[in-house]
Design a protein around this motif. Structure first.
Motif: not given
Length: 151
Positions: A26-28, A52-53, A123-124, A147-151
């Motif tokens: 999951t990425w913001k 979300t991937v 992420l870019s 940026s990766r979101s904390p799970s």
């Protein structure tokens, strides 16, 4: 000692490789949600959202849920699909855009190519849209960052 067939190993290894892709999670994100054309000037409309991937077989499936943009109607979640493999990963998505011209609105199909890379928890990439039936200059690839979101 039993020997495993190479075919069995290939069938077992392929799903594991897709699950190991660095984009899974999951990425913001911050991205260009559209472009406003006024008097021949293109102004990007920036947005934030959550991407979300998930890995599914040899594919990566993403769902982008955008936060509301001031003065714009809410957008439905957008589905992205791509092949798991070498970086960067190229996703495709299909959607609709509402075009307003001289007080009249019409819908048009939008095809977007998302090219995404991951470095650690960052992420870019870029996204490039083609709107069917619209004769306007290309705005070229637009930036997406996250940026990766904390799970």
């Amino acid at each position: 000692m039993k020997r495993m067939s190479p075919l069995f190993l290939l069938l077992v290894a392929t799903p594991l490789a897709a699950q190991q892709n660095a984009l899974v999670g999951t990425w913001k994100v911050t991205y260009v949600a559209g472009v406003r054309m006024e008097n021949g000037e293109a102004t990007p409309i920036n947005a934030n959202g959550v991407l979300t991937v998930e890995a599914k077989g040899d594919s990566l499936i993403g769902v982008l849920v955008g936060e509301p943009v001031a003065g714009r109607p809410a957008r439905p979640p957008l589905r992205l699909a791509g092949r798991s493999g070498a970086a960067p990963v190229r996703f495709l998505s299909e959607g609709k855009a509402t075009l307003s011209q001289n007080g009249a609105d019409r819908e048009a199909a939008v095809h977007t190519t998302w090219t995404l890379s991951v470095a650690g928890d960052s992420l870019s990439g870029t996204l490039e849209r083609v709107i069917e039936g619209v004769d306007m200059p290309s705005t070229g690839p637009q930036t997406i960052r996250g940026s990766r979101s904390p799970s």
